[in-house]
Scaffold this motif. Sequence first.
Motif, PDB file in Angstrom:
ATOM      1  N   SER A  12      40.452  40.452  36.445  1.00  0.00           N
ATOM      2  CA  SER A  12      40.443  40.218  35.036  1.00  0.00           C
ATOM      3  C   SER A  12      40.345  38.876  34.679  1.00  0.00           C
ATOM      4  N   GLY A  13      39.069  38.288  33.942  1.00  0.00           N
ATOM      5  CA  GLY A  13      39.008  36.933  33.621  1.00  0.00           C
ATOM      6  C   GLY A  13      37.910  36.109  34.654  1.00  0.00           C
ATOM      7  N   SER A  14      37.452  37.193  35.542  1.00  0.00           N
ATOM      8  CA  SER A  14      36.525  36.726  36.703  1.00  0.00           C
ATOM      9  C   SER A  14      35.304  36.302  36.302  1.00  0.00           C
ATOM     10  N   GLY A  15      34.797  37.017  35.210  1.00  0.00           N
ATOM     11  CA  GLY A  15      33.385  36.969  34.473  1.00  0.00           C
ATOM     12  C   GLY A  15      32.492  38.178  34.805  1.00  0.00           C
ATOM     13  N   LYS A  16      33.312  39.328  35.246  1.00  0.00           N
ATOM     14  CA  LYS A  16      32.446  40.388  35.340  1.00  0.00           C
ATOM     15  C   LYS A  16      31.678  41.067  34.151  1.00  0.00           C
ATOM     16  N   SER A  17      32.161  40.829  33.068  1.00  0.00           N
ATOM     17  CA  SER A  17      31.325  41.309  31.838  1.00  0.00           C
ATOM     18  C   SER A  17      30.432  40.298  31.485  1.00  0.00           C
ATOM     19  N   TRP A  18      30.445  39.073  31.605  1.00  0.00           N
ATOM     20  CA  TRP A  18      29.623  38.112  31.426  1.00  0.00           C
ATOM     21  C   TRP A  18      28.529  38.508  32.379  1.00  0.00           C
ATOM     22  N   LEU A  19      28.519  38.679  33.594  1.00  0.00           N
ATOM     23  CA  LEU A  19      27.439  38.641  34.840  1.00  0.00           C
ATOM     24  C   LEU A  19      26.994  39.997  34.444  1.00  0.00           C
ATOM     25  N   ILE A  87      28.892  43.475  43.969  1.00  0.00           N
ATOM     26  CA  ILE A  87      29.075  42.058  43.781  1.00  0.00           C
ATOM     27  C   ILE A  87      30.503  42.105  43.515  1.00  0.00           C
ATOM     28  N   TRP A  88      31.166  41.096  44.283  1.00  0.00           N
ATOM     29  CA  TRP A  88      32.676  40.691  44.345  1.00  0.00           C
ATOM     30  C   TRP A  88      33.019  39.210  43.688  1.00  0.00           C
ATOM     31  N   LEU A  89      33.611  39.412  42.511  1.00  0.00           N
ATOM     32  CA  LEU A  89      34.042  38.052  42.031  1.00  0.00           C
ATOM     33  C   LEU A  89      35.408  37.698  42.332  1.00  0.00           C
ATOM     34  N   SER A  90      35.407  36.927  43.403  1.00  0.00           N
ATOM     35  CA  SER A  90      36.819  36.434  43.850  1.00  0.00           C
ATOM     36  C   SER A  90      37.094  35.330  43.502  1.00  0.00           C
ATOM     37  N   VAL A  91      37.045  34.952  42.423  1.00  0.00           N
ATOM     38  CA  VAL A  91      37.304  33.674  41.461  1.00  0.00           C
ATOM     39  C   VAL A  91      38.846  33.472  41.527  1.00  0.00           C
ATOM     40  N   GLY A 146      23.751  46.313  49.980  1.00  0.00           N
ATOM     41  CA  GLY A 146      23.717  44.948  49.734  1.00  0.00           C
ATOM     42  C   GLY A 146      24.993  44.395  49.096  1.00  0.00           C
ATOM     43  N   LYS A 147      25.442  43.257  49.745  1.00  0.00           N
ATOM     44  CA  LYS A 147      26.583  42.904  48.745  1.00  0.00           C
ATOM     45  C   LYS A 147      26.823  41.419  48.975  1.00  0.00           C
ATOM     46  N   ILE A 148      27.391  40.877  47.658  1.00  0.00           N
ATOM     47  CA  ILE A 148      27.658  39.397  47.717  1.00  0.00           C
ATOM     48  C   ILE A 148      28.865  39.195  47.336  1.00  0.00           C
ATOM     49  N   ARG A 149      29.633  38.125  47.656  1.00  0.00           N
ATOM     50  CA  ARG A 149      31.039  37.650  47.322  1.00  0.00           C
ATOM     51  C   ARG A 149      30.778  36.381  46.617  1.00  0.00           C
ATOM     52  N   LEU A 150      30.925  36.244  45.327  1.00  0.00           N
ATOM     53  CA  LEU A 150      30.830  34.897  44.418  1.00  0.00           C
ATOM     54  C   LEU A 150      32.404  34.415  44.307  1.00  0.00           C
ATOM     55  N   ARG A 151      32.471  32.984  44.312  1.00  0.00           N
ATOM     56  CA  ARG A 151      33.943  32.432  44.389  1.00  0.00           C
ATOM     57  C   ARG A 151      34.143  31.642  43.049  1.00  0.00           C
ATOM     58  N   ASP A 152      32.981  31.390  42.272  1.00  0.00           N
ATOM     59  CA  ASP A 152      33.293  30.586  41.244  1.00  0.00           C
ATOM     60  C   ASP A 152      32.142  30.524  40.226  1.00  0.00           C
ATOM     61  N   ARG A 153      32.320  30.014  39.041  1.00  0.00           N
ATOM     62  CA  ARG A 153      31.321  29.996  37.955  1.00  0.00           C
ATOM     63  C   ARG A 153      30.133  29.557  38.459  1.00  0.00           C
ATOM     64  N   GLU A 154      29.664  28.649  38.985  1.00  0.00           N
ATOM     65  CA  GLU A 154      28.586  28.043  39.487  1.00  0.00           C
ATOM     66  C   GLU A 154      27.784  29.084  40.365  1.00  0.00           C
ATOM     67  N   GLU A 155      28.449  29.707  41.281  1.00  0.00           N
ATOM     68  CA  GLU A 155      27.888  30.613  42.204  1.00  0.00           C
ATOM     69  C   GLU A 155      27.345  31.925  41.440  1.00  0.00           C
ATOM     70  N   ILE A 156      28.249  32.188  40.445  1.00  0.00           N
ATOM     71  CA  ILE A 156      28.177  33.478  39.533  1.00  0.00           C
ATOM     72  C   ILE A 156      26.647  33.091  38.533  1.00  0.00           C
ATOM     73  N   ALA A 157      26.546  32.067  37.858  1.00  0.00           N
ATOM     74  CA  ALA A 157      25.480  31.457  37.222  1.00  0.00           C
ATOM     75  C   ALA A 157      24.122  31.252  38.019  1.00  0.00           C
ATOM     76  N   ALA A 158      24.563  31.122  39.362  1.00  0.00           N
ATOM     77  CA  ALA A 158      23.059  30.769  40.074  1.00  0.00           C
ATOM     78  C   ALA A 158      22.830  32.246  40.581  1.00  0.00           C
ATOM     79  N   LEU A 159      23.462  33.131  40.580  1.00  0.00           N
ATOM     80  CA  LEU A 159      22.875  34.715  40.910  1.00  0.00           C
ATOM     81  C   LEU A 159      21.951  35.088  39.546  1.00  0.00           C
ATOM     82  N   VAL A 160      22.585  34.852  38.442  1.00  0.00           N
ATOM     83  CA  VAL A 160      21.809  35.202  37.113  1.00  0.00           C
ATOM     84  C   VAL A 160      20.544  34.682  37.201  1.00  0.00           C
ATOM     85  N   HIS A 161      20.331  33.297  37.542  1.00  0.00           N
ATOM     86  CA  HIS A 161      19.144  32.700  37.442  1.00  0.00           C
ATOM     87  C   HIS A 161      18.053  32.874  38.477  1.00  0.00           C
TER      88      HIS A 161
END
Length: 163
Positions: A12-19, A87-91, A146-161
């Motif tokens: 909760s709060g990792s950015g799942k909905s945002w992403l 995609i696992w957000l392990s923030v 295919g899988k990606i583990r993202l650990r912070d907001r910068e990595e999450i934003a980079a995936l979107v871009h």
Amino acid sequence: MDLSRTLIIGNSGSGKSWLAQRLADRLQLPWTDLDRIHWLSDEHSIPRPRAEALTMARIAAEQERWVIEGVYGWIACELLPRATALIWLSVGDEDCVANIRQREAGRDEQDLLLIALLEWAGSYRQRQGSSGFAAHQRLFEEFCGGKIRLRDREEIAALVHHS
């Protein structure tokens, strides 16, 4: 990586909905938030019966293309066979708590549901059960697509871009 059926898991709060919202918009995919399936009420205090929630989640996953996101490992494991990407957000837990505080800034600090949510998010790495770090890590490690583990907001934003 084939993102046509993307499952996003994390605390909760990792950015799942945002992403999920941004991926769904960019790729023109329907987006399902598992909170809307798991909970009967907007206050997140009354869970839907498990069998009913699983049926609803399976119906969403039967679509040809989708983004589905949530913390509920017990639902996610049922959807993984249909997913083309995980995609696992392990923030960090502290970042998740801070994100929730920012997102819920207008709520009363004494709100019992907010307090419970903050405690829940802060316990991700210690939490037992299907919605904790260890369970999500198992889902991630066992997924063959295919899988990606993202650990912070910068990595999450980079995936979107870059998607």
